[in-house]
Design an enzyme around this catalytic site. Structure first.
Site, mmCIF file in Angstrom:
data_model
loop_
_atom_site.group_PDB
_atom_site.id
_atom_site.type_symbol
_atom_site.label_atom_id
_atom_site.label_comp_id
_atom_site.label_asym_id
_atom_site.label_seq_id
_atom_site.Cartn_x
_atom_site.Cartn_y
_atom_site.Cartn_z
ATOM 1 N N TYR A 139 95.264 123.624 134.119
ATOM 2 C CA TYR A 139 95.529 123.205 132.745
ATOM 3 C C TYR A 139 94.604 123.916 131.761
ATOM 4 C CZ TYR A 139 98.663 119.193 133.531
ATOM 5 O OH TYR A 139 99.725 118.387 133.826
ATOM 6 N N LYS A 188 95.198 121.787 148.603
ATOM 7 C CA LYS A 188 96.079 122.776 149.236
ATOM 8 C C LYS A 188 95.164 123.847 149.826
ATOM 9 C CE LYS A 188 100.173 124.508 150.143
ATOM 10 N NZ LYS A 188 101.152 123.860 151.050
ATOM 11 N N ASP A 221 101.416 118.827 149.830
ATOM 12 C CA ASP A 221 102.840 118.728 150.185
ATOM 13 C C ASP A 221 103.076 117.548 151.134
ATOM 14 O OD1 ASP A 221 101.391 120.151 152.076
ATOM 15 O OD2 ASP A 221 102.947 121.645 152.466
ATOM 16 N N ASP A 245 98.821 115.150 138.346
ATOM 17 C CA ASP A 245 99.902 114.950 137.377
ATOM 18 C C ASP A 245 101.208 114.674 138.116
ATOM 19 O OD1 ASP A 245 101.259 115.046 134.837
ATOM 20 O OD2 ASP A 245 101.986 117.028 135.410
ATOM 21 N N ASP A 249 103.296 110.790 138.888
ATOM 22 C CA ASP A 249 104.680 110.522 138.469
ATOM 23 C C ASP A 249 105.494 110.057 139.676
ATOM 24 O OD1 ASP A 249 104.295 111.220 135.789
ATOM 25 O OD2 ASP A 249 106.184 112.332 135.687
HETATM 26 C C1 IPM Z 1 100.332 113.150 131.630
HETATM 27 C C2 IPM Z 1 101.293 114.029 130.864
HETATM 28 C C3 IPM Z 1 100.497 115.168 130.248
HETATM 29 C C4 IPM Z 1 99.866 115.956 131.378
HETATM 30 C C5 IPM Z 1 101.305 116.067 129.324
HETATM 31 C C6 IPM Z 1 102.027 115.296 128.254
HETATM 32 C C7 IPM Z 1 100.448 117.149 128.722
HETATM 33 O O1 IPM Z 1 102.311 114.484 131.686
HETATM 34 O O2 IPM Z 1 99.442 112.547 131.005
HETATM 35 O O3 IPM Z 1 100.459 113.050 132.857
HETATM 36 O O4 IPM Z 1 100.514 116.839 131.963
HETATM 37 O O5 IPM Z 1 98.698 115.702 131.677
HETATM 38 MN MN MN Z 2 102.239 113.715 133.707
#
Ligand code: IPM
Ligand code: MN
Length: 357
Positions: A139, A188, A221, A245, A249
């Site tokens: 990032y 990884k 993975d 990240d 999710d």
């Molecule tokens: C999160 C979001 C952010 C990230 C984006 C919006 C930049 O997806 O907080 O997980 O990738 O960190």
């Molecule tokens: Mn995210």
């Protein structure tokens, strides 16, 4: 105590308004004076100030005790050729405030287990604390774009230093101490040099400083698989920025809805930043139907981690439990036959369920 509110875009303002009501009620119940200062961030800040993180916002955050954020972004600001994006504001505030550790608890709520896309027998009892590194890696590493003949070439690099790994592993290991004393590091290392550094540094930190914590490593993975096949096997999970990240999710689907999941971003000092893990949900913005519980639970994390008000944090979590146990649901977690509540009605129920013990 000064709390900066950054409602942001989409459903952000709707859900932060409910969290604010809850905090105000906690303040009056427990005798605290919370002072709120609302500041722009994200797409609306680009519209009004040409900057997703205007200087006044950053200044207000720096001098606050804690920051509560709604969400940023939306289709209006999605032009890939735009000078700046709402997300840039979020990345910059994390970096500027030194928020290198992102805590994302993923718990299944008993009453909601059946709204998970996974089977009850797999997800029931899941209780994972993800600790995602937040100010390093790909990032923030060197990146670029160049033209070579008729080809465009782009690169983004995953960079980590010893120090960046040590400090986030320590936060994760401390968290494990207060929980089931188990830490899993995800990398990884079979491919990436940066991961091999993670592996060496975290093994040393764990051996020297946390011999009481059971420690293991899993490749990212494989982790993507384990997370949905045996989520109850994990306690605290620590990993670098991009892996964290993606995995969080994925993990958010275990409890069924992202609308329930809070997150805390903390550094070694200064204010923390607290937010729901869901985004700005432009499709439902302005309709008054968003689930405010993730932001309300983020406010609880804010009381716990930044303001050191554990009893007050617990009071919010207990109130949310009570409201859910009584069968109240917003659209995202309602099942067929259940009447969904709107955002403010849900917020109001939590306010009413709050009590001092
Ligand atoms: C999160 C979001 C952010 C990230 C984006 C919006 C930049 O997806 O907080 O997980 O990738 O960190
Ligand atoms: Mn995210």
């Amino acid at each position: 105590m000064k709390i900066v509110l950054l409602p942001g875009d989409g459903i952000g303002p709707e859900v932060t308004a409910e969290a604010r009501k809850v905090l105000e009620r906690v303040g009056s119940l427990f005798g605290h004076a919370f002072e709120f200062d609302t500041q722009p961030i994200g797409g609306n800040a680009i519209d009004d100030f040409g900057d997703p993180l205007p200087p006044q916002t950053l200044e207000a955050c720096r001098s606050a005790d804690a920051v509560l954020l709604g969400a940023v972004g939306g289709p209006k600001w999605d032009d890939p050729n735009a000078k700046t994006r709402p997300e840039a504001g979020l990345l910059r505030i994390r970096k500027e405030l030194g928020l290198f550790a992102n805590l994302r608890p993923i718990q299944t709520f008993d009453f909601l287990v059946d709204s998970s896309p996974l089977r009850r027998e797999i997800v029931a009892g899941t209780d994972i604390m993800f600790v995602r590194e937040l100010t390093g890696g790909i990032y923030f590493g060197e990146s670029g774009l160049k033209q070579e003949g008729d080809q465009e070439i782009a690169w983004s690099t995953m960079t980590y230093s010893t120090y960046e790994i040590e400090r986030v592993v320590r936060i994760a290991a401390e968290a494990a101490r207060g929980r089931r004393k188990k830490l899993t590091m995800v990398d990884k290392a079979n491919v990436l040099e940066a991961s091999r550094l993670w592996r060496r540094v975290s093994a040393r930190v764990m051996k020297e400083e946390f011999p009481d914590i059971a420690y293991d490593v899993v490749l990212v993975d494989a982790m993507a698989m384990h997370l949905i096949s045996r989520p109850t096997a994990f306690d605290v999970v620590v990993t670098e920025n991009l892996f964290g990240d993606i995995l969080t999710d994925e993990g958010s689907m275990l409890p069924g809805s992202m609308g329930m999941l809070p997150s805390a971003s903390i550094g070694s000092d200064g204010p923390g930043l607290f937010e729901p893990i869901h985004g700005s949900a432009p499709d439902i913005a302005g309709k008054g139907i968003a689930n405010p519980l993730a932001t309300i639970l983020a406010a609880a994390m804010m009381l716990r981690y930044s303001l050191k008000l554990e009893a007050e944090a617990k009071a919010i979590e207990t109130a949310v439990d009570k409201v859910l146990a009584a069968g109240h649901r917003t659209g995202d977690i309602a099942r067929s036959g259940e009447t969904p509540l709107g955002t403010t009605a849900m917020g109001q129920l939590v306010v009413e369920a709050l009590s001092k013990e």
